[in-house]
Design an enzyme around this catalytic site. Sequence first.
Site, mmCIF file in Angstrom:
data_model
loop_
_atom_site.group_PDB
_atom_site.id
_atom_site.type_symbol
_atom_site.label_atom_id
_atom_site.label_comp_id
_atom_site.label_asym_id
_atom_site.label_seq_id
_atom_site.Cartn_x
_atom_site.Cartn_y
_atom_site.Cartn_z
ATOM 1 C CG HIS A 173 -1.876 1.128 1.316
ATOM 2 N ND1 HIS A 173 -3.175 0.960 1.740
ATOM 3 C CD2 HIS A 173 -1.757 2.440 1.048
ATOM 4 C CE1 HIS A 173 -3.804 2.117 1.713
ATOM 5 N NE2 HIS A 173 -2.962 3.047 1.305
ATOM 6 C CG HIS A 212 -1.071 7.127 -0.831
ATOM 7 N ND1 HIS A 212 -2.322 7.276 -1.392
ATOM 8 C CD2 HIS A 212 -1.253 6.423 0.310
ATOM 9 C CE1 HIS A 212 -3.232 6.689 -0.616
ATOM 10 N NE2 HIS A 212 -2.601 6.156 0.425
ATOM 11 C CE LYS A 257 -8.081 2.206 -0.555
ATOM 12 N NZ LYS A 257 -6.866 2.295 0.225
ATOM 13 C CG HIS A 296 -10.089 4.293 3.792
ATOM 14 N ND1 HIS A 296 -8.917 4.991 3.947
ATOM 15 C CD2 HIS A 296 -10.873 4.666 4.827
ATOM 16 C CE1 HIS A 296 -8.995 5.756 5.027
ATOM 17 N NE2 HIS A 296 -10.176 5.583 5.575
ATOM 18 C CG HIS A 339 -5.197 2.013 6.115
ATOM 19 N ND1 HIS A 339 -6.523 2.022 6.449
ATOM 20 C CD2 HIS A 339 -5.089 2.635 4.916
ATOM 21 C CE1 HIS A 339 -7.179 2.615 5.475
ATOM 22 N NE2 HIS A 339 -6.346 2.994 4.545
ATOM 23 C CG ASP A 399 -1.896 4.662 4.141
ATOM 24 O OD1 ASP A 399 -1.899 5.078 2.965
ATOM 25 O OD2 ASP A 399 -2.756 5.000 4.974
HETATM 26 O O1 DOR Z 1 -3.591 9.135 6.115
HETATM 27 C C1 DOR Z 1 -3.985 8.854 4.991
HETATM 28 N N1 DOR Z 1 -3.476 9.446 3.892
HETATM 29 N N2 DOR Z 1 -4.931 7.955 4.867
HETATM 30 C C2 DOR Z 1 -5.512 7.699 3.705
HETATM 31 O O2 DOR Z 1 -6.390 6.905 3.671
HETATM 32 C C3 DOR Z 1 -5.106 8.441 2.478
HETATM 33 C C4 DOR Z 1 -3.773 8.964 2.597
HETATM 34 C C5 DOR Z 1 -3.444 9.988 1.546
HETATM 35 O O3 DOR Z 1 -3.731 9.766 0.363
HETATM 36 O O4 DOR Z 1 -2.888 11.026 1.902
HETATM 37 ZN ZN ZN Z 2 -3.539 4.963 1.787
#
Ligand code: DOR
Ligand code: ZN
Length: 346
Positions: free
Chosen positions: A13, A15, A99, A136, A174, A247
């Site tokens: 996971h 970003h 997702k 999520h 998460h 995450d």
């Molecule tokens: O803390 C988080 N940041 N939780 C999420 O679900 C998304 C993520 C984000 O994209 O910044």
């Molecule tokens: Zn995330």
Amino acid sequence: MEKIEIIRPDDWHVHFRDNGILKAVVPETTRHFARSIVMPNLLPPILNAKQAIEYKKRIENAIPQSDNFEPLMTVYLTEKTSKNDLKDAYNNGAVFAVKLYPAGATTNSDSGVKNITKIMPVLEMMAKIGMPLLIHGEVTDPNIDIFDREKVFIEQNLDFICKQLPELKITLEHITTTDATEYVKEGNKNLAASITPHHLALNRNALFVGGIRPHNYCLPLLKGESHRKTLVDAAVSGNPKFFLGTDTAPHLTKNKESSCGCAGIFNATYCLSILAQLFDNENSLSNLEKFISINGTYHYNLKVNNEKITMVKKAEALLFRKYLYIGKQRIEIFKPDFPVFWSIAN
Ligand code: DOR
Ligand code: ZN
């Protein structure tokens, strides 16, 4: 000096964002991990195979030549997602998983799902072809206390999906609570959960140490100490239903330190050192490899990686770099509130 050798890990996971941030953060992950599942919550989101393929190319262009890394792409589920397009996207390898963001649950989730019954035909198709659903798991009802939103999601939505479609491969992502941990443990064999380094390292007190701490703000929120302990127990137990999804979620410092700061913790840089320390503190280093390199591959029906990494424990605590720079802007790098003696040797 203590030393361990483990199978090269995967991060289920991440970003990566886009543009300048993408270029800066991708190497922080690809340096150590072999594969990652990449989240689709860009603005606008990744909604189909074409967008996923283009995004994958942008990620690949940011991978340093020395790193051997495979991004596994996802699409963002909406109530309008086409079942047939999704099936093709999975069958031709363009998209690895889907997702599900409940609309409004987190960063860039406005186009997410409001009514679960509307996506059931898509989920049915996914169950048939073996395509994983990543969730999520929080309700968005403002009347539900924000610390209870994961538990209520399980009661109101996840339980329904699992009972209707026991063959659907689901990752509850998460997880943050004892409720989620227990539900996943007792759930059917296709249900598993990812856990982040920050939810293992911190409890909700970390949000308010002498003042408000925006860099510890993430979603789902950090929970109380008893929940954190349950997560640690699950992670170090070696139970194949639990594995790493960092995450790692970069936001520019100026967007975190704001009157309405963004949720997300950028932890890619030192996540493996932090995890080794957490497992060491629990006398469970022998299960670290399961959590970061093996359990996730079983859940996703993939092969474990061939390469190994070596981690060493030094006498001096690791000095953390504080920021990752993007031109003149910067991103705060996650550092826990305990000393970390482990680092990666190769
Ligand atoms: O803390 C988080 N940041 N939780 C999420 O679900 C998304 C993520 C984000 O994209 O910044
Ligand atoms: Zn995330």
